[in-house]
Design an enzyme around this catalytic site. Structure first.
Site, PDB file in Angstrom:
ATOM      1  N   HIS A  14      33.694  17.750  40.900  1.00  0.00           N
ATOM      2  CA  HIS A  14      34.255  19.045  41.264  1.00  0.00           C
ATOM      3  C   HIS A  14      34.101  20.161  40.504  1.00  0.00           C
ATOM      4  CE1 HIS A  14      35.994  15.917  43.549  1.00  0.00           C
ATOM      5  NE2 HIS A  14      36.922  16.741  44.501  1.00  0.00           N
ATOM      6  N   HIS A  55      45.638   7.766  56.862  1.00  0.00           N
ATOM      7  CA  HIS A  55      45.904   9.013  56.123  1.00  0.00           C
ATOM      8  C   HIS A  55      45.458  10.093  56.734  1.00  0.00           C
ATOM      9  CE1 HIS A  55      44.771  11.280  52.240  1.00  0.00           C
ATOM     10  NE2 HIS A  55      43.781  11.810  53.358  1.00  0.00           N
ATOM     11  N   GLU A  56      44.206   9.935  58.269  1.00  0.00           N
ATOM     12  CA  GLU A  56      43.277  11.645  58.007  1.00  0.00           C
ATOM     13  C   GLU A  56      45.062  11.635  59.414  1.00  0.00           C
ATOM     14  OE1 GLU A  56      40.752  12.741  56.730  1.00  0.00           O
ATOM     15  OE2 GLU A  56      40.632  12.007  55.941  1.00  0.00           O
ATOM     16  N   HIS A  92      46.821  14.495  57.709  1.00  0.00           N
ATOM     17  CA  HIS A  92      46.557  15.453  57.458  1.00  0.00           C
ATOM     18  C   HIS A  92      46.475  16.224  59.370  1.00  0.00           C
ATOM     19  CE1 HIS A  92      44.898  16.097  53.963  1.00  0.00           C
ATOM     20  NE2 HIS A  92      44.104  14.947  54.715  1.00  0.00           N
ATOM     21  N   TYR A 117      44.928  16.845  43.580  1.00  0.00           N
ATOM     22  CA  TYR A 117      45.347  15.394  43.750  1.00  0.00           C
ATOM     23  C   TYR A 117      46.184  14.452  43.110  1.00  0.00           C
ATOM     24  CZ  TYR A 117      40.400  16.824  45.661  1.00  0.00           C
ATOM     25  OH  TYR A 117      39.808  17.502  46.969  1.00  0.00           O
ATOM     26  N   GLU A 150      47.298  16.949  51.457  1.00  0.00           N
ATOM     27  CA  GLU A 150      46.642  14.853  50.844  1.00  0.00           C
ATOM     28  C   GLU A 150      48.150  14.020  50.757  1.00  0.00           C
ATOM     29  OE1 GLU A 150      43.552  14.590  50.852  1.00  0.00           O
ATOM     30  OE2 GLU A 150      43.311  16.807  51.369  1.00  0.00           O
ATOM     31  N   HIS A 203      31.648  10.946  56.267  1.00  0.00           N
ATOM     32  CA  HIS A 203      32.932  10.853  54.718  1.00  0.00           C
ATOM     33  C   HIS A 203      33.544  10.954  55.769  1.00  0.00           C
ATOM     34  CE1 HIS A 203      34.849  11.468  51.264  1.00  0.00           C
ATOM     35  NE2 HIS A 203      36.008  12.220  51.683  1.00  0.00           N
ATOM     36  N   ALA A 204      35.485  10.380  55.810  1.00  0.00           N
ATOM     37  CA  ALA A 204      36.118  10.645  56.691  1.00  0.00           C
ATOM     38  C   ALA A 204      37.291  12.067  56.407  1.00  0.00           C
ATOM     39  CB  ALA A 204      37.407   9.462  56.767  1.00  0.00           C
TER      40      ALA A 204
HETATM   41 ZN   LIG Z   1      43.308  14.157  53.180  1.00  0.00          ZN
END
Ligand SMILES: [Zn+2]
Length: 598
Positions: free
Chosen positions: A497, A369-370, A373, A507, A397, A339-340
């Site tokens: 969750h 996206h990553e 961060h 989110y 995020e 999972h990324a």
């Molecule tokens: Zn993320």
């Protein structure tokens, strides 16, 4: 000097005792210095242990990671309680903010009573493993036929057989009821802990981290939802129309959509029903996946392309260690968590990503996206330890997703991956794809915590857990269960969750922010195109705006960070309406004379 001073001013024994224990501003500073050093050290230990565990899964690495994580969590809980000692001490504003952040940073507050605290951690472990081990066994006498969440996800994504989908949906939700008693007790115990920290309940504790009174924050979320609701309702109506064409009367003409038919077990992402709702003649005419494969672009080169996006905005290149320590491809010889994710091991230079990159369009976007961060982490690395985080939990995020919105066909042309961008008539297809992911998610992103806040506050009692859940899903998402669900079921627990106790509003916020950020950055970049066609690639002006916000970390209340990028202190979902305007107009045409709403 201080004991002497106290001795002089104290008249009675009680006054002396309280005066002697009252902390001073220099005590607060010493406390924060100690907390910063310990937090940093335990955080680095936990990150290293978690990295090794996730990139080399064995019983030993799992144990080491759990130990390091526990040490870090325990310290966090201890610091939150100790910080309350300084509630009435006069300290500098920066120190006051650090003390507040310590208090509002907890997701779960253990009760002071060791028996209750022990009971709570056992319940949490049970809930987590109940979900993790959750399986749907159509025939319990044949354990090999049991299905995991991955199997169920695949069925919901690909099957168009209503009976099969319904069985999978009901099957997965059978993991809920065994968790009900534990969840009920968890609510009581976690509320006890939250009250000891001075919060009304656990939900109020979660809402307190948003730099405004909990109730004001709730109202803000309602306001944002009101802004985007009309667009969601249109998307809902169109999906319902198309699903009715496919499945007949199972889908009502003007009522809620059966929750199992939207391609996802929680109906939170409708991407999988794209073939059913695809606008005609809207195929973009190219496939990024095919391009990446034809040009034989290696995983590390996909990451280089992502890095170039950020450096084109004026950010420094990633450090050498990023390239030597990251994991880009699935190793052949060991188990890893694929999972990324993006990492900030030492909150300084040691940033990394961990992904099992495949040459396809989805991973190309995920890389952008990553890296968002990582560039955020680097931008706030100069801040004091306790300020090295995003402005609120929605921001982290949102950054990578903001950049991913700039991965447009025009961007692909500019970096030489595509010869020519498709003309505007094809945009409806791209926008529909995005809406099925981003617009469909909004009400779901909102309602999980709406339910939990009511549960924590006692407004919803255990006798009505399931009813309240489906009331909210109807109200916000306009979906209904495929069959009657009474209190013998416990459907919220079928979402990771909830048993894992991870707050979810972040989110929803990230979904809103990314469009607000994108619109502001596109404007800074001078983009005059429709918003969905704007890419901020190579815009130093946009980069400066972005960096102004990122470099603040969590040192200031989030409205100030928002202002640094967008020029406004208020969250605003109208950027979503701007972005999807062409799709919205197209939906209006399709829905003329058709029922809308439920
Ligand atoms: Zn993320």
């Amino acid at each position: 000097m201080r004991p002497l001073f106290i001795a002089l001013v104290c008249a009675g024994l009680i006054a002396c005792a309280s005066r002697a224990s009252a902390p001073s501003a220099s005590d607060a500073k010493a406390f924060l210095d100690g907390v910063s050093a310990t937090t940093l050290k335990l955080g680095i230990d936990a990150s290293r242990a978690a990295w090794v565990q996730q990139t080399f899964i064995t019983d030993d690495t799992e144990l080491l990671a759990a130990q390091a994580n526990q040490a870090s969590n325990d310290a966090g809980a201890r610091f939150a309680k100790e910080a309350t000692k300084y509630d009435h001490v006069d300290v500098a504003p920066d120190q006051r903010r650090q003390l507040t952040l310590l208090k509002v940073g907890l997701v779960l507050a253990s009760p002071a009573d060791p028996k209750e605290s022990d009971e709570l951690s056992k319940i949490m472990a049970r809930l987590e493993s109940a979900y993790g081990k959750g399986k749907w066994c159509a025939d319990p006498s044949k354990p090999d036929s049991c299905k995991t969440i991955d199997d169920v996800t695949r069925i919901l994504a690909t099957s168009r057989n209503e009976k099969e989908i319904r069985a999978a949906w009901e099957g997965w939700h059978s993991i809920g009821p065994p968790m009900r008693a534990d969840y009920t007790r968890f609510v009581e115990l976690s509320n006890t802990g939250a009250k000891e920290l001075g919060f009304a309940d656990t939900g109020a504790m979660w809402r307190s981290k948003y730099d405004m009174p909990p109730d004001a924050f709730t109202k803000e979320l309602d306001r944002l939802w009101d802004q985007v609701r009309p667009l969601y309702v249109k998307l809902h109506a169109y999906a319902r129309l198309k699903l009715r064409e496919k499945y007949g009367d199972i889908v009502p003409a003007n009522g809620p959509i059966p929750a199992h038919l939207l391609g996802n077990i929680w109906a939170q992402d409708w991407s999988n029903i794209y073939p059913l709702v695809a606008p005609p003649n809207a195929d973009p005419g190219y496939s990024l996946t095919s391009i990446l494969q034809q040009k034989k672009i290696a995983p590390v080169d996909m990451v280089r392309i992502g890095e170039r996006f950020y450096t084109s905005l004026g950010f420094d290149p990633l450090p050498k260690t990023f390239w030597s320590r990251s994991l880009f491809v699935r190793p052949r010889d060991r188990d890893v968590v694929c999972h990324a994710s993006a990492w900030d091991i030492d909150t300084q230079n040691d940033v990394r990503i961990k992904m099992c990159i495949e040459p396809n369009a989805e991973d190309f976007t995920t890389i952008h996206h990553e890296l968002g961060h990582n560039f955020y982490q680097r931008a706030y690395e100069h801040q004091p330890v306790l300020f090295r985080d995003s402005a609120n939990d929605g921001f982290h995020e949102a950054i990578g997703d903001t950049i991913a919105l700039s991965v447009t066909p025009e961007y692909l042309v500019r970096i030489g991956l595509l010869d020519k961008a498709p003309d505007a008539s094809r945009d409806t297809g791209l926008l529909m794809t995005r809406a099925l992911e981003k617009i469909a998610f909004l009400p779901f992103g909102l309602l999980i915590d709406q339910w939990r806040w009511k549960v924590f506050s006692g407004e919803v009692t255990p006798q009505h857990y399931n009813k309240a859940w489906w009331d909210l899903r109807l109200k916000y998402q306009g979906v209904a269960p495929p069959s009657a669900r009474d209190e013998a079921f416990f459907d919220p627990a079928a979402k990771y969750h909830v048993p894992d106790n991870t707050p979810y509003t972040r989110y929803f916020l990230a979904d809103i922010y990314q469009f607000q950020f994108h619109r502001a950055l596109a404007k800074a970049a001078g983009c005059a195109l429709p918003l969905h066609r704007c890419s901020i690639y190579e815009s130093k002006a946009a980069g400066q705006r972005l960096n102004a916000m990122l470099s603040m970390g969590v040192s200031r209340p989030w409205p100030e960070a928002l202002e640094a990028l967008t020029g406004t202190r208020q969250m605003d979902a109208t950027a979503i309406l701007d972005y999807f305007a062409p799709l919205s107009a197209w939906l209006d045409e399709q829905l003329e004379g058709k029922p809308v709403g439920w």
